[in-house]
Design a protein around this motif. Structure first.
Motif, PDB file in Angstrom:
ATOM      1  N   ARG A  54       0.391  -1.536   0.003  1.00  0.00           N
ATOM      2  CA  ARG A  54      -0.394  -0.160   0.128  1.00  0.00           C
ATOM      3  C   ARG A  54       0.677   1.367   0.006  1.00  0.00           C
ATOM      4  N   GLU A  55       2.103   1.065   0.980  1.00  0.00           N
ATOM      5  CA  GLU A  55       3.030   2.346   0.702  1.00  0.00           C
ATOM      6  C   GLU A  55       4.368   1.806   0.447  1.00  0.00           C
ATOM      7  N   LYS A  56       5.195   2.573   0.066  1.00  0.00           N
ATOM      8  CA  LYS A  56       6.479   2.553   0.264  1.00  0.00           C
ATOM      9  C   LYS A  56       7.359   3.729  -0.143  1.00  0.00           C
ATOM     10  N   HIS A  57       8.335   3.520   0.702  1.00  0.00           N
ATOM     11  CA  HIS A  57       9.275   4.744   0.672  1.00  0.00           C
ATOM     12  C   HIS A  57      10.665   4.503   0.366  1.00  0.00           C
ATOM     13  N   SER A  58      11.107   4.875  -0.734  1.00  0.00           N
ATOM     14  CA  SER A  58      12.643   5.226  -1.048  1.00  0.00           C
ATOM     15  C   SER A  58      13.470   6.857  -0.995  1.00  0.00           C
TER      16      SER A  58
END
Lengths: 111, 113
Positions: A54-58
């Motif tokens: 549902r969500e991903k960070h980089s």
């Protein structure tokens, strides 16, 4: 069509502000990928989010995916002039992993 | 690490001339390979993809053809170029199962006059 369609088509912000770009698509996907393209250059892969995520960070990037709404968003925080580029979302579907591109969002970050 | 190469970077060709663009991938084996075209100010359109040597699938009817003579080599060709073949051609590869990121080469800008 499985086309990814980005919104807005163009976005102009000041350095330090956040930029949000949205993407919609039309069918079931394996994953969705975001790319950046500087003028006249090749595509740089930014991030992949799988259909069960549902969500991903980089780094300064945050991507969300809502498969029920067939939509995704890319948030760039604390933008820099160097973030000026076109951004594309590309849903990936099928056994051959084909990407379907929209026309992109042209982001201009003013120094 | 894997790298993808395309050449030439820029090409200007007269209408009716032949075309050969080459793409090679290093550092991986049995990749899926793709050719895309990007018209000015537009998104990318998938032209061909290949899942193995000699296996080519065409996505849109057109004046172009593709071949995969070796595992990591993908070639885009035309016998007679048209003005409408002008554009930015990008090759991409997709890794082995479980690694689905698709990575692009630097592209070839083709101008047909």
């Amino acid at each position: 069509s499985q086309q990814g369609e980005e919104d807005p088509q163009a976005l102009s912000i000041q350095e330090g502000e956040n930029a949000t770009m949205n993407c919609s698509y039309k069918t079931s996907i394996n994953n969705l990928q975001w790319y950046r393209q500087n003028s006249g250059r090749g595509l740089v892969h930014l991030i992949l989010i799988r259909s069960n995520e549902r969500e991903k960070h980089s780094g300064r990037l945050r991507v969300t995916l809502d498969t029920s709404k067939k939509s995704s968003s890319l948030l760039i925080t604390a933008s820099r002039a160097a973030d000026t580029a076109s951004y594309f979302c590309a849903p990936m579907a099928g056994a051959t992993n084909k990407l379907i591109f929209g026309t992109g969002t042209l982001l201009a970050v003013q120094p | 690490s894997q790298t993808i190469h395309q050449w030439p970077a820029t090409l200007v060709q007269p209408v009716g001339s032949p075309l050969s663009l080459e793409c090679t991938v290093e550092g991986t084996s049995n990749p899926n390979l793709y050719w895309y075209r990007q018209a000015a100010g537009r998104g990318l359109q998938l032209l061909f993809y290949s899942v193995g040597i000699g296996q080519i699938s065409s996505e849109v009817p057109q004046n172009l053809s593709a071949s995969r003579p070796q595992d990591r080599q993908f070639i885009l060709s035309s016998k007679k170029l048209l003005l409408s073949d002008s554009g930015f051609y990008l090759c991409a590869w997709n890794g082995v199962a479980g690694y689905n990121e698709q990575f692009f080469g630097p592209g070839t800008r083709l101008t047909v006059l």
